[in-house]
Design an enzyme around this catalytic site. Structure first.
Site, PDB file in Angstrom:
ATOM      1  N   TYR A  37      30.743   6.580 -25.065  1.00 34.77           N
ATOM      2  CA  TYR A  37      30.622   5.499 -24.069  1.00 34.77           C
ATOM      3  C   TYR A  37      31.409   4.299 -24.571  1.00 34.77           C
ATOM      4  O   TYR A  37      31.077   3.726 -25.612  1.00 34.77           O
ATOM      5  CB  TYR A  37      29.156   5.130 -23.864  1.00 34.77           C
ATOM      6  CG  TYR A  37      28.271   6.349 -23.690  1.00 34.77           C
ATOM      7  CD1 TYR A  37      28.090   6.931 -22.436  1.00 34.77           C
ATOM      8  CD2 TYR A  37      27.653   6.936 -24.798  1.00 34.77           C
ATOM      9  CE1 TYR A  37      27.307   8.066 -22.294  1.00 34.77           C
ATOM     10  CE2 TYR A  37      26.873   8.065 -24.668  1.00 34.77           C
ATOM     11  CZ  TYR A  37      26.701   8.634 -23.416  1.00 34.77           C
ATOM     12  OH  TYR A  37      25.922   9.755 -23.286  1.00 34.77           O
ATOM     13  N   GLU A  65      25.538  17.640 -21.252  1.00 35.87           N
ATOM     14  CA  GLU A  65      24.162  17.939 -21.673  1.00 35.87           C
ATOM     15  C   GLU A  65      23.761  19.330 -21.210  1.00 35.87           C
ATOM     16  O   GLU A  65      23.851  19.643 -20.022  1.00 35.87           O
ATOM     17  CB  GLU A  65      23.207  16.903 -21.077  1.00 35.87           C
ATOM     18  CG  GLU A  65      21.745  17.217 -21.355  1.00 35.87           C
ATOM     19  CD  GLU A  65      20.805  16.092 -20.961  1.00 35.87           C
ATOM     20  OE1 GLU A  65      21.117  15.340 -20.012  1.00 35.87           O
ATOM     21  OE2 GLU A  65      19.748  15.962 -21.604  1.00 35.87           O
ATOM     22  N   HIS A  96      21.207   4.120 -18.744  1.00 31.77           N
ATOM     23  CA  HIS A  96      20.153   4.420 -17.766  1.00 31.77           C
ATOM     24  C   HIS A  96      20.506   3.919 -16.367  1.00 31.77           C
ATOM     25  O   HIS A  96      19.619   3.612 -15.569  1.00 31.77           O
ATOM     26  CB  HIS A  96      18.814   3.841 -18.226  1.00 31.77           C
ATOM     27  CG  HIS A  96      18.233   4.607 -19.374  1.00 31.77           C
ATOM     28  ND1 HIS A  96      17.151   4.177 -20.095  1.00 31.77           N
ATOM     29  CD2 HIS A  96      18.598   5.788 -19.939  1.00 31.77           C
ATOM     30  CE1 HIS A  96      16.877   5.058 -21.053  1.00 31.77           C
ATOM     31  NE2 HIS A  96      17.746   6.032 -20.976  1.00 31.77           N
ATOM     32  N   ARG A 118      29.240  12.320 -20.973  1.00 30.27           N
ATOM     33  CA  ARG A 118      28.168  13.063 -21.643  1.00 30.27           C
ATOM     34  C   ARG A 118      28.196  14.482 -21.109  1.00 30.27           C
ATOM     35  O   ARG A 118      28.492  14.700 -19.935  1.00 30.27           O
ATOM     36  CB  ARG A 118      26.796  12.417 -21.378  1.00 30.27           C
ATOM     37  CG  ARG A 118      25.630  13.190 -21.999  1.00 30.27           C
ATOM     38  CD  ARG A 118      24.338  12.371 -22.122  1.00 30.27           C
ATOM     39  NE  ARG A 118      23.765  11.975 -20.853  1.00 30.27           N
ATOM     40  CZ  ARG A 118      23.814  10.766 -20.330  1.00 30.27           C
ATOM     41  NH1 ARG A 118      24.437   9.799 -20.982  1.00 30.27           N
ATOM     42  NH2 ARG A 118      23.266  10.517 -19.169  1.00 30.27           N
ATOM     43  N   HIS A 174      11.381  14.576 -21.461  1.00 27.70           N
ATOM     44  CA  HIS A 174      11.291  14.368 -22.911  1.00 27.70           C
ATOM     45  C   HIS A 174       9.967  14.999 -23.299  1.00 27.70           C
ATOM     46  O   HIS A 174       8.927  14.350 -23.292  1.00 27.70           O
ATOM     47  CB  HIS A 174      11.338  12.878 -23.265  1.00 27.70           C
ATOM     48  CG  HIS A 174      12.676  12.269 -22.936  1.00 27.70           C
ATOM     49  ND1 HIS A 174      12.878  10.924 -22.805  1.00 27.70           N
ATOM     50  CD2 HIS A 174      13.889  12.845 -22.696  1.00 27.70           C
ATOM     51  CE1 HIS A 174      14.157  10.687 -22.508  1.00 27.70           C
ATOM     52  NE2 HIS A 174      14.780  11.834 -22.437  1.00 27.70           N
ATOM     53  N   ASP A 188      23.737  12.859 -14.433  1.00 31.87           N
ATOM     54  CA  ASP A 188      22.646  13.385 -15.263  1.00 31.87           C
ATOM     55  C   ASP A 188      21.489  13.638 -14.316  1.00 31.87           C
ATOM     56  O   ASP A 188      20.840  12.700 -13.851  1.00 31.87           O
ATOM     57  CB  ASP A 188      22.279  12.350 -16.340  1.00 31.87           C
ATOM     58  CG  ASP A 188      21.202  12.876 -17.294  1.00 31.87           C
ATOM     59  OD1 ASP A 188      20.578  13.915 -16.996  1.00 31.87           O
ATOM     60  OD2 ASP A 188      20.992  12.222 -18.342  1.00 31.87           O
ATOM     61  N   ASP A 226       0.824  -1.212   0.000  1.00 32.50           N
ATOM     62  CA  ASP A 226       0.000   0.000   0.000  1.00 32.50           C
ATOM     63  C   ASP A 226       0.858   1.262   0.000  1.00 32.50           C
ATOM     64  O   ASP A 226       0.462   2.313   0.472  1.00 32.50           O
ATOM     65  CB  ASP A 226      -0.992  -0.002   1.174  1.00 32.50           C
ATOM     66  CG  ASP A 226      -0.283  -0.153   2.501  1.00 32.50           C
ATOM     67  OD1 ASP A 226       0.959  -0.318   2.510  1.00 32.50           O
ATOM     68  OD2 ASP A 226      -0.966  -0.082   3.543  1.00 32.50           O
ATOM     69  N   HIS A 268      16.376  16.440 -27.446  1.00 30.82           N
ATOM     70  CA  HIS A 268      14.921  16.256 -27.308  1.00 30.82           C
ATOM     71  C   HIS A 268      14.342  17.553 -26.747  1.00 30.82           C
ATOM     72  O   HIS A 268      15.043  18.329 -26.110  1.00 30.82           O
ATOM     73  CB  HIS A 268      14.603  15.055 -26.391  1.00 30.82           C
ATOM     74  CG  HIS A 268      15.249  15.124 -25.040  1.00 30.82           C
ATOM     75  ND1 HIS A 268      14.753  15.883 -24.005  1.00 30.82           N
ATOM     76  CD2 HIS A 268      16.366  14.537 -24.554  1.00 30.82           C
ATOM     77  CE1 HIS A 268      15.531  15.745 -22.945  1.00 30.82           C
ATOM     78  NE2 HIS A 268      16.527  14.942 -23.248  1.00 30.82           N
ATOM     79  N   GLU A 312      23.074  17.003 -26.091  1.00 30.34           N
ATOM     80  CA  GLU A 312      23.708  16.082 -25.151  1.00 30.34           C
ATOM     81  C   GLU A 312      24.538  14.991 -25.812  1.00 30.34           C
ATOM     82  O   GLU A 312      24.269  13.802 -25.664  1.00 30.34           O
ATOM     83  CB  GLU A 312      22.649  15.432 -24.254  1.00 30.34           C
ATOM     84  CG  GLU A 312      21.443  14.843 -24.981  1.00 30.34           C
ATOM     85  CD  GLU A 312      20.446  14.218 -23.997  1.00 30.34           C
ATOM     86  OE1 GLU A 312      20.872  13.337 -23.224  1.00 30.34           O
ATOM     87  OE2 GLU A 312      19.272  14.603 -23.992  1.00 30.34           O
ATOM     88  N   HIS A 328      22.889   7.143 -28.689  1.00 28.85           N
ATOM     89  CA  HIS A 328      21.599   7.831 -28.509  1.00 28.85           C
ATOM     90  C   HIS A 328      21.537   9.082 -29.382  1.00 28.85           C
ATOM     91  O   HIS A 328      22.526   9.485 -29.986  1.00 28.85           O
ATOM     92  CB  HIS A 328      21.349   8.149 -27.024  1.00 28.85           C
ATOM     93  CG  HIS A 328      22.396   9.017 -26.380  1.00 28.85           C
ATOM     94  ND1 HIS A 328      22.503  10.365 -26.610  1.00 28.85           N
ATOM     95  CD2 HIS A 328      23.403   8.714 -25.504  1.00 28.85           C
ATOM     96  CE1 HIS A 328      23.497  10.866 -25.897  1.00 28.85           C
ATOM     97  NE2 HIS A 328      24.075   9.877 -25.224  1.00 28.85           N
ATOM     98  N   ASP A 362      17.457  19.500 -17.464  1.00 29.58           N
ATOM     99  CA  ASP A 362      18.006  18.181 -17.822  1.00 29.58           C
ATOM    100  C   ASP A 362      19.480  18.407 -18.152  1.00 29.58           C
ATOM    101  O   ASP A 362      19.808  18.855 -19.251  1.00 29.58           O
ATOM    102  CB  ASP A 362      17.237  17.611 -19.020  1.00 29.58           C
ATOM    103  CG  ASP A 362      17.726  16.220 -19.402  1.00 29.58           C
ATOM    104  OD1 ASP A 362      18.531  15.638 -18.659  1.00 29.58           O
ATOM    105  OD2 ASP A 362      17.293  15.724 -20.465  1.00 29.58           O
TER     106      ASP A 362
HETATM  107  N1  GLY Z   1      17.897  12.612 -18.474  1.00 29.75           N
HETATM  108  C1  GLY Z   1      17.274  12.017 -19.598  1.00 29.75           C
HETATM  109  C2  GLY Z   1      17.884  12.483 -20.829  1.00 29.75           C
HETATM  110  O1  GLY Z   1      18.971  13.013 -20.826  1.00 29.75           O
HETATM  111  O2  GLY Z   1      17.314  12.395 -21.882  1.00 29.75           O
HETATM  112 MN    MN Z   2      18.244  14.694 -22.017  1.00 30.85          MN
HETATM  113 MN    MN Z   3      19.727  14.006 -19.118  1.00 29.97          MN
END
Ligand code: GLY
Ligand code: MN
Ligand code: MN
Length: 446
Positions: free
Chosen positions: A396, A416, A250, A414, A368, A267, A46, A361, A392, A357, A278
């Site tokens: 990797y 971003e 992720h 990365r 997103h 991130d 719950d 976005h 971004e 990637h 972000d």
């Molecule tokens: N933090 C998610 C992205 O960078 O798209």
């Molecule tokens: Mn992002």
């Molecule tokens: Mn991000």
């Protein structure tokens, strides 16, 4: 849970008026739009996940309580109907204050409001009055899809009694997401607040992140800063990744100890009035980049800077991705990660081994964010002033990648940033969060 709206009601009213205007334009014979709230999510037993309002519903109403449905109608006198949880003294002791139907009208400007228990009775009346229904089938609330389907079936069955089901269903995203895509000054201000909390969080993590510290400690520092000064926390679950955890895109266990010589990739973005930043930064735990780390970092930075510099009205997200891919691929060849001719490596998607990637976005209420990336004819959408999106690029290199020179294995980088398109070109909203080698090393120094 605020019983009063975060923004002045006139803000949401102006948006609803614009949505209604466009509904009339698309469906002159009458239309009704239905926006269900985000369902409550169970974590276990719950225990519930912290509630966060649906972005469309929030955008149009400012209402943040669970179990809400907003209805906009171009038919009849009542343009804005809000269904809400009932006032309930007993429940409110357990879960906090509720606006109730009356508060929905007085504080949130509904022309009429009902308790949720009356939805199945009142919604058919509202929907049955219009030829066109705006509803996003296949959204975040599958049970609501079924409920609405049943309601339409009932309406059709009652055709002989003079009730009609709409003959057309349209995605309200065509209207609402187009509005959300171009930010109002007030939304940009909320994003700036989110960015400021995010800046403090990343700086605190850079100062505290050293060999021996743990990912979760840095995570805690981020959260502290994200809440400090009025923010409500993160806009998406933070990634705090030391060493080769950063090569897992992720990763969010956030529980490992940082070792000497490792990079830490964070991130994380704060949410302010439901708008989220972000931001990713990557820094050396020991305070100085090694030669190999610096070479990779400079490459990612070069890609980021080139994309940012190119950003202006008319440019496209696809175009910027191509810029990033070319620079990164050239760099991969230079560093010995890839062998061959750059054009061919791009054509064959060879770069995806180390950059898997997309580069950008949309950003706003959702990390997103909504908004189509293509125009109706399928061509990439040109950027316009007021749009906000991320840039971004990253690199990797898996620890067990035997094709990569040894010194690069296990590196994940990365950078971003959040970019606002302006009439003149662009503004990097996150430029103040250290991103050059020198600035990052300075932020890490003690
Ligand atoms: N933090 C998610 C992205 O960078 O798209
Ligand atoms: Mn992002
Ligand atoms: Mn991000």
């Amino acid at each position: 849970m605020p019983v009063t709206p975060a923004f002045d009601q006139s803000v949401h009213k102006a948006r609803r008026d614009e949505v209604l205007r466009r509904m009339r334009e698309m469906a002159p014979s009458g239309a009704v739009a239905v926006f269900p709230g985000m369902p409550v999510a169970t974590r276990n037993s719950d225990v519930e996940h912290a509630y966060r309002a649906d972005s469309d519903l929030f955008f149009l109403t400012g209402f943040e309580e669970p179990e809400a449905v907003a209805v906009l109608s171009t038919v009849g006198e009542k343009a804005f109907t809000l269904f809400v949880r009932p006032r309930d003294k007993e429940r409110e002791i357990w879960t906090g204050r509720r606006a109730g139907a009356e508060g929905a009208m007085t504080a949130f400007g509904a022309d009429q409001a009902f308790e949720m228990g009356r939805l199945d009775e009142e919604l058919p009346r509202l929907i049955g009055a219009a030829r066109t229904l705006f509803y996003r089938l296949g959204g975040d609330d599958e049970p609501f899809d079924l409920r609405l389907g049943k309601l339409l079936r009932n309406l059709r069955a009652r055709a002989r009694a003079g009730l009609n089901a709409p003959t057309r269903i349209e995605d309200p995203g065509q209207i609402v997401h187009e509005l959300r895509l171009r930010k109002e000054p007030r939304e940009i201000e909320a994003l700036r607040q989110a960015v400021e909390a995010t800046r403090r969080g990343h700086l605190a993590a850079m100062q505290a992140g050293r060999p021996g510290s743990h990912e979760y400690e840095l995570h805690a520092l981020l959260e502290r800063e994200f809440r400090h000064g009025g923010g409500r926390g993160w806009g998406y679950y933070p990634i705090v990744a030391a060493g080769d955890n950063a090569t897992v895109l992720h990763y969010n266990d956030n529980r490992v100890q940082v070792s000497e010589g490792e990079l830490v990739l964070i991130d994380a973005g704060a949410e302010h009035d439901l708008y989220t930043a972000d931001v990713t930064r990557t820094f050396p735990a020991s305070g100085k980049f090694s030669e190999a780390q610096r070479a990779c970092y400079q490459l990612v930075l070069e890609a980021a800077d080139a994309c940012i510099a190119r950003t202006k009205p008319g440019e496209t997200i696809d175009g910027l991705h191509e810029v990033a891919v070319r620079i990164l691929t050239e760099g991969m060849v230079r560093l010995g990660l890839l062998q061959g001719e750059v054009d061919a490596l791009i054509k064959d998607n060879a770069f995806r081994r180390y950059y898997m990637h997309r580069t950008s976005h949309w950003l706003g209420l959702d990390v997103h964010d909504v908004g189509s990336y293509r125009l109706a004819d399928g061509s990439p959408r040109p950027l316009e002033p007021g749009m906000v999106f991320t840039i971004e690029p990253g690199l990797y290199i898996a620890r067990d990648d035997e094709q990569a020179p040894k010194q690069f294995r296990g590196l994940g980088i990365r950078i971003e940033d959040d970019i606002l398109v302006t009439a003149q070109g662009h503004e990097n909203l996150t430029a103040e969060i250290p991103r050059t080698v020198e600035d990052v090393e300075r932020a890490c120094s003690r």
